[in-house]
Write an enzyme that holds these catalytic residues in place. Structure first.
Site, PDB file in Angstrom:
ATOM      1  N   TYR A 160     -14.084  43.506  14.518  1.00 28.33           N
ATOM      2  CA  TYR A 160     -13.757  44.599  13.599  1.00 28.33           C
ATOM      3  C   TYR A 160     -14.431  44.334  12.260  1.00 28.33           C
ATOM      4  CZ  TYR A 160     -11.498  48.803  12.157  1.00 28.33           C
ATOM      5  OH  TYR A 160     -11.295  50.079  11.723  1.00 28.33           O
ATOM      6  N   ARG A 213     -16.736  59.586   8.139  1.00 32.52           N
ATOM      7  CA  ARG A 213     -16.549  58.651   7.022  1.00 32.52           C
ATOM      8  C   ARG A 213     -16.215  57.272   7.592  1.00 32.52           C
ATOM      9  NH1 ARG A 213     -13.242  55.810   4.283  1.00 32.52           N
ATOM     10  NH2 ARG A 213     -11.604  56.241   5.813  1.00 32.52           N
ATOM     11  N   LYS A 231     -10.656  49.345  17.119  1.00 32.28           N
ATOM     12  CA  LYS A 231      -9.233  49.504  16.804  1.00 32.28           C
ATOM     13  C   LYS A 231      -8.369  49.269  18.033  1.00 32.28           C
ATOM     14  CE  LYS A 231      -8.872  50.935  12.430  1.00 32.28           C
ATOM     15  NZ  LYS A 231      -7.916  50.552  11.400  1.00 32.28           N
ATOM     16  N   GLU A 303      -8.928  58.481  12.887  1.00 32.17           N
ATOM     17  CA  GLU A 303      -9.627  57.343  12.276  1.00 32.17           C
ATOM     18  C   GLU A 303     -10.942  57.780  11.637  1.00 32.17           C
ATOM     19  OE1 GLU A 303      -9.580  53.547  11.045  1.00 32.17           O
ATOM     20  OE2 GLU A 303      -8.047  54.413  12.335  1.00 32.17           O
ATOM     21  N   ASP A 304     -11.098  57.465  10.373  1.00 36.19           N
ATOM     22  CA  ASP A 304     -12.354  57.662   9.642  1.00 36.19           C
ATOM     23  C   ASP A 304     -12.840  59.114   9.651  1.00 36.19           C
ATOM     24  OD1 ASP A 304     -12.306  55.080   8.883  1.00 36.19           O
ATOM     25  OD2 ASP A 304     -13.895  54.371  10.183  1.00 36.19           O
ATOM     26  N   ASP A 326      -4.555  55.978  10.159  1.00 40.57           N
ATOM     27  CA  ASP A 326      -4.547  54.603   9.666  1.00 40.57           C
ATOM     28  C   ASP A 326      -5.128  54.516   8.266  1.00 40.57           C
ATOM     29  OD1 ASP A 326      -3.972  51.839  10.054  1.00 40.57           O
ATOM     30  OD2 ASP A 326      -6.106  51.466  10.352  1.00 40.57           O
ATOM     31  N   ASP A 327      -6.116  55.347   7.942  1.00 43.06           N
ATOM     32  CA  ASP A 327      -6.735  55.302   6.615  1.00 43.06           C
ATOM     33  C   ASP A 327      -5.739  55.721   5.534  1.00 43.06           C
ATOM     34  OD1 ASP A 327      -9.408  54.700   7.663  1.00 43.06           O
ATOM     35  OD2 ASP A 327      -9.310  56.718   8.470  1.00 43.06           O
ATOM     36  N   ASN A 468     -13.902  48.403   2.265  1.00 35.83           N
ATOM     37  CA  ASN A 468     -14.649  47.741   3.335  1.00 35.83           C
ATOM     38  C   ASN A 468     -16.008  48.409   3.512  1.00 35.83           C
ATOM     39  OD1 ASN A 468     -12.699  45.807   4.268  1.00 35.83           O
ATOM     40  ND2 ASN A 468     -11.525  47.499   5.104  1.00 35.83           N
TER      41      ASN A 468
END
Length: 612
Positions: A160, A213, A231, A303-304, A326-327, A468
């Site tokens: 990850y 993103r 993930k 996610e993203d 999660d973000d 990150n």
């Protein structure tokens, strides 16, 4: 694990819960609708059970290596779920027609692990290690997870962040074998059929991205698949969700990345991103198809996604599906846990501190909202009041009320009455925060002047540089400790090595979402939850904060070591499940007496099974 049916009309919501419900930005975006307001028309039945003998509770049982038929011979060696390589016993080699297909030596899984770790450590380039691990997962699933679980602190940065970011950027070049499902605009009107192409029927967790993103790297289109794959590997290794119950999905609506569109090795649609109604219709068909195919209790983790879509999707589907971002929510929960733990080092209560954020996107506003909710919970003050303790800086400066008309909807709750401030340094000097949090995605923005200003009016400033990958971190651990003269309490999103300053060794903490989402997901699974509520995120944060020991605090750590992550995940799962039962959104009845033991017994274990 039981395979129960859901009768939505029989779910009892305690009166206490009806009276005391936390408000959040999501509820405001839903025009007052709550995740606890059930609509029977939006629910369908669903459930899962362990058919492969993957849980800890089934570890000692004999299993049959079923595929479509009983796997044997050459096919068995090519089946990653059942392949054991040289660890097949003499009896198994006879029973499954493996004689002559393997060298005569029989070795243990432990020796296989030792050999592979030696090989992986020979690589100097992290991307080579990533490729080696992915190749291992494709040929021997259990050995992959055995390595990851037993060497989590060493291999987590490989599978990850930060390495997965580079892997996504080069996904077209290193692409060997499809992992997960790719749903593009070409599949519009046929998404349910596409989902049925996936060989597994009992899915518990889906991680889905549209690649717009990816970390702090921007639009990577279809190549963002590395994120759902990574993930879900952590859901299994750290949270014990069975690999067969995990499904990574990329929704490909095109990309606006010109470099990728011109790349001959790009694996996605070669067109500009679909937006507006076309995008919304595809996502709506996807969400409906997932529920129809897998049931009410499948967790869909967004996610993203880009900010504008991330908030809209979470608000839209939070009342009809089991969804989690999660973000927004995972990052918020892990940061809140770190802040709560850090209070033992910096003193005071949460309500007594002043918070300043650099970055007002998904992560920044999500963290701010959860902190405001926790302060509201502790002080009984309205969340509208507790938000005033938190200030956010975006690319245009401090978010203030005079900017409200031009702000995106998710920033508006943070537009306080204040004079305009143009940059972070001036905001630090004016607001004098005790806690500085970076979620900007822009590296080196916590400058020497910013850190020195924080240290000038705080004995122990709490500095969280969360962006990150490592290159995008707002500052390094060395910079935070040096510029604060060793007084800062520091944690980051990506890992940094220990740093020695004036004879003292500082061990930087890592505010990694991997602390939260695997255990959070496990808690939803073991309780059969059908909705995610803010109180469940607070429960996860509280459970994580309690896992930090005095020994950790002495090293300046505000998070526990990852070496204990499965124990941590079990405790988080138990806390989340308990809150789900309390809120009336759990469907797996009766409630287990000991939720920690229940979580541990349901965890996937990667030790080889003995075949009949």
């Amino acid at each position: 694990m039981c395979n129960d049916s859901l009768n939505i009309n029989s779910i009892h919501i305690p009166e206490k819960v009806k009276r005391v419900r936390m408000e959040s930005t999501m509820k405001e975006m839903r025009d007052g609708a709550s995740v606890l307001d059930f609509d029977s028309k939006s629910t369908v039945e669903g459930g899962v059970e362990d058919v492969y003998g993957e849980d800890r509770a089934t570890e000692d049982q004999l299993v049959t290596p079923w595929t479509i038929s009983v796997a044997s011979g050459y096919c068995l060696l090519r089946d990653p779920r059942h392949n054991k390589g040289l660890a097949f016993t003499e009896k198994e080699r006879d029973a499954h027609y493996l004689r002559g297909l393997l060298p005569p030596a029989v070795i243990s899984q432990q020796l296989q692990e030792k050999k592979l770790m030696n090989s992986i450590r020979q690589y100097e380039v992290p991307l080579q290690k990533y490729v080696a691990m992915m190749e291992l997962e494709e040929r021997n699933e259990r050995l992959f997870y055995k390595l990851l679980i037993d060497n989590v602190e060493e291999l987590l940065p490989v599978v990850y962040t930060p390495t997965v970011g580079e892997a996504c950027q080069k996904y077209g070049s290193i692409f060997r074998r499809p992992q997960g499902l790719y749903i593009s605009l070409k599949e519009k009107g046929k998404i349910l059929e596409v989902l049925k192409n996936w060989p597994e029927r009992s899915i518990q967790v889906i991680v889905v991205t549209d690649g717009e993103r990816i970390l702090g790297l921007g639009d990577l289109g279809c190549q963002g698949m590395g994120i759902p794959v990574g993930k879900l590997a952590l859901y299994t290794a750290l949270g014990g969700i069975r690999p067969s119950a995990c499904l990574p999905i990329t929704v490909d609506v095109g990309t606006n990345n010109e470099q990728l569109l011109k790349d001959e090795f790009y694996i996605g649609l070669r067109q500009r991103r679909a937006t507006g109604q076309e995008y919304a219709e595809l996502l709506d068909e996807f969400m409906s198809a997932v529920k129809q195919n897998y049931g009410e209790k499948v967790l869909i983790q967004f996610e993203d996604f880009a900010n504008h879509n991330a908030f809209e999707l979470l608000a839209k589907y939070g009342t009809t599906h089991l969804v989690f971002n999660d973000d927004i929510q995972g990052t918020a929960s892990v940061v809140l846990a770190g802040v709560v733990a850090a209070l033992k080092l910096i003193g005071g209560t949460l309500a007594e501190h002043r918070f300043l954020f650099l970055g007002a996107g998904e992560a920044g506003t999500g963290i701010a909202e959860l902190i405001a909710l926790e302060i509201s919970k502790q002080t009984k003050a309205p969340v509208e009041e507790t938000r005033k303790k938190i200030c956010l800086v975006d690319s245009k400066g401090l978010i203030v009320s005079s900017r409200k008309d031009s702000l995106q909807h998710f920033k508006k709750p943070w537009a306080h009455e204040h004079e305009p401030v143009n940059n972070l340094l001036d905001a630090v000097k004016v607001i004098k925060p005790t806690i500085l949090i970076g979620s900007s995605g822009v590296g080196r923005t916590f400058t020497k002047e910013v850190i020195e200003a924080m240290a000038s009016f705080n004995e122990k400033p709490l500095i969280l540089a969360l962006s990150n990958p490592t290159s995008q971190s707002e500052c390094t651990a060395e910079e935070a400790y040096t510029w604060s003269k060793g007084r800062a309490i520091f944690a980051s999103g990506s890992p940094f090595d220990p740093f020695e300053y004036n004879g003292k060794v500082f061990v930087p903490g890592q505010a990694n979402n991997a602390y939260i989402f695997p255990g959070f997901g496990l808690g939803l699974v073991i309780s059969g939850a059908i909705r995610v509520h803010d109180d469940m995120l607070l429960a996860a944060s509280e459970a994580l904060a309690k896992q930090v020991t005095e020994e950790n605090f002495e090293k300046g750590l505000i998070y526990p070591p990852f070496s204990n992550i499965r124990k941590i995940s079990a405790n988080i799962a138990a806390n989340v499940a308990a809150k789900a039962y309390e809120l009336g959104v759990a469907t797996r009845l009766p409630r287990p007496q000991n939720l920690v033991k229940c979580a541990e017994s349901c965890m996937y274990t990667p030790v080889y099974r003995n075949y009949r």
